[in-house]
Design an enzyme around this catalytic site. Sequence first.
Site, short mmCIF file in Angstrom:
data_model
loop_
_atom_site.label_atom_id
_atom_site.label_comp_id
_atom_site.label_asym_id
_atom_site.label_seq_id
_atom_site.Cartn_x
_atom_site.Cartn_y
_atom_site.Cartn_z
N ASP A 32 4.93 34.64 44.60
CA ASP A 32 4.19 35.79 44.08
C ASP A 32 2.70 35.62 44.40
OD1 ASP A 32 4.94 38.04 41.64
OD2 ASP A 32 2.82 37.61 42.03
N ILE A 33 2.08 36.71 44.80
CA ILE A 33 0.67 36.66 45.21
C ILE A 33 -0.24 36.43 44.01
CG2 ILE A 33 0.06 39.12 44.99
CD1 ILE A 33 -1.07 38.90 47.87
N ASN A 89 12.11 43.10 35.94
CA ASN A 89 11.42 44.20 35.27
C ASN A 89 11.96 45.52 35.83
OD1 ASN A 89 9.75 42.44 33.80
ND2 ASN A 89 8.27 42.32 35.48
N GLY A 95 7.71 47.15 32.87
CA GLY A 95 6.60 46.53 33.59
C GLY A 95 6.80 46.45 35.09
N GLN A 96 7.73 47.24 35.63
CA GLN A 96 7.96 47.19 37.08
C GLN A 96 6.84 47.92 37.80
OE1 GLN A 96 11.67 48.94 38.41
NE2 GLN A 96 11.42 48.12 40.49
N HIS A 102 13.60 43.10 42.47
CA HIS A 102 13.22 41.70 42.66
C HIS A 102 13.48 40.92 41.39
CE1 HIS A 102 9.70 44.11 41.48
NE2 HIS A 102 9.30 43.06 40.77
N HIS A 104 12.12 37.78 39.35
CA HIS A 104 11.04 36.80 39.19
C HIS A 104 11.68 35.46 38.78
CE1 HIS A 104 7.51 39.64 38.81
NE2 HIS A 104 8.48 40.48 38.48
P1 AMP Z 1 6.87 43.74 38.96
O1 AMP Z 1 5.61 44.00 38.17
O2 AMP Z 1 8.01 43.20 38.18
O3 AMP Z 1 7.25 44.97 39.76
O4 AMP Z 1 6.51 42.57 39.96
C1 AMP Z 1 5.86 42.79 41.17
C2 AMP Z 1 5.27 41.48 41.55
O5 AMP Z 1 4.94 41.52 42.92
C3 AMP Z 1 4.00 41.09 40.79
O6 AMP Z 1 4.19 39.84 40.12
C4 AMP Z 1 2.95 41.00 41.89
O7 AMP Z 1 2.01 39.96 41.66
C5 AMP Z 1 3.80 40.73 43.11
N1 AMP Z 1 3.22 41.13 44.39
C6 AMP Z 1 2.58 42.29 44.67
N2 AMP Z 1 2.20 42.31 45.96
C7 AMP Z 1 2.62 41.14 46.50
C8 AMP Z 1 2.53 40.56 47.80
N3 AMP Z 1 1.92 41.20 48.83
N4 AMP Z 1 3.05 39.33 48.01
C9 AMP Z 1 3.64 38.67 46.98
N5 AMP Z 1 3.78 39.17 45.74
C10 AMP Z 1 3.26 40.38 45.50
#
Ligand code: AMP
Length: 116
Positions: A32-33, A89, A95-96, A102, A104
């Site tokens: 995760d970024i 999520n 919280g999506q 995906h 986590h």
């Molecule tokens: P969610 O809020 O459950 O939809 O999770 C989306 C996740 O994607 C969040 O934890 C973000 O930090 C992560 N995210 C968004 N952009 C990127 C990216 N370019 N590379 C890796 N993770 C990312």
Amino acid sequence: MSGSDCLFCKIVEGAIPAELVHEGERLIAFRDIQPRAPLHVLVIPREHIASLGTAEASHRDLLGEALLLAADIARAEGVADDGYRTVINTGGDGGQTVHHLHVHLLGGRALGWPPG
Ligand code: AMP
Ligand code: ZN
């Protein structure tokens, strides 16, 4: 949203870089970024599925595979003995923020419960 509009589809295609920890036939996993724990990996299907809410019976094996892959990564990353959390999520209240299904995988510290 799907395909060319989707951030995670772009990661699947290699159009946006990510720190990959797994590349399989049907799933990939990357860090995760914005990590919320010392270990924070996302497991995603290569196929665009918007959310758990739009997954279908035909995705049953894929969803099981995603959870087992998360467990494999937890072992490989050394957090399995201490424990970890897997989270999906779904939708606004869930919280999506990225509308490509995906899982986590969070670990490396004691995680609070219930989540916020
Ligand atoms: P969610 O809020 O459950 O939809 O999770 C989306 C996740 O994607 C969040 O934890 C973000 O930090 C992560 N995210 C968004 N952009 C990127 C990216 N370019 N590379 C890796 N993770 C990312
Ligand atoms: Zn997508």
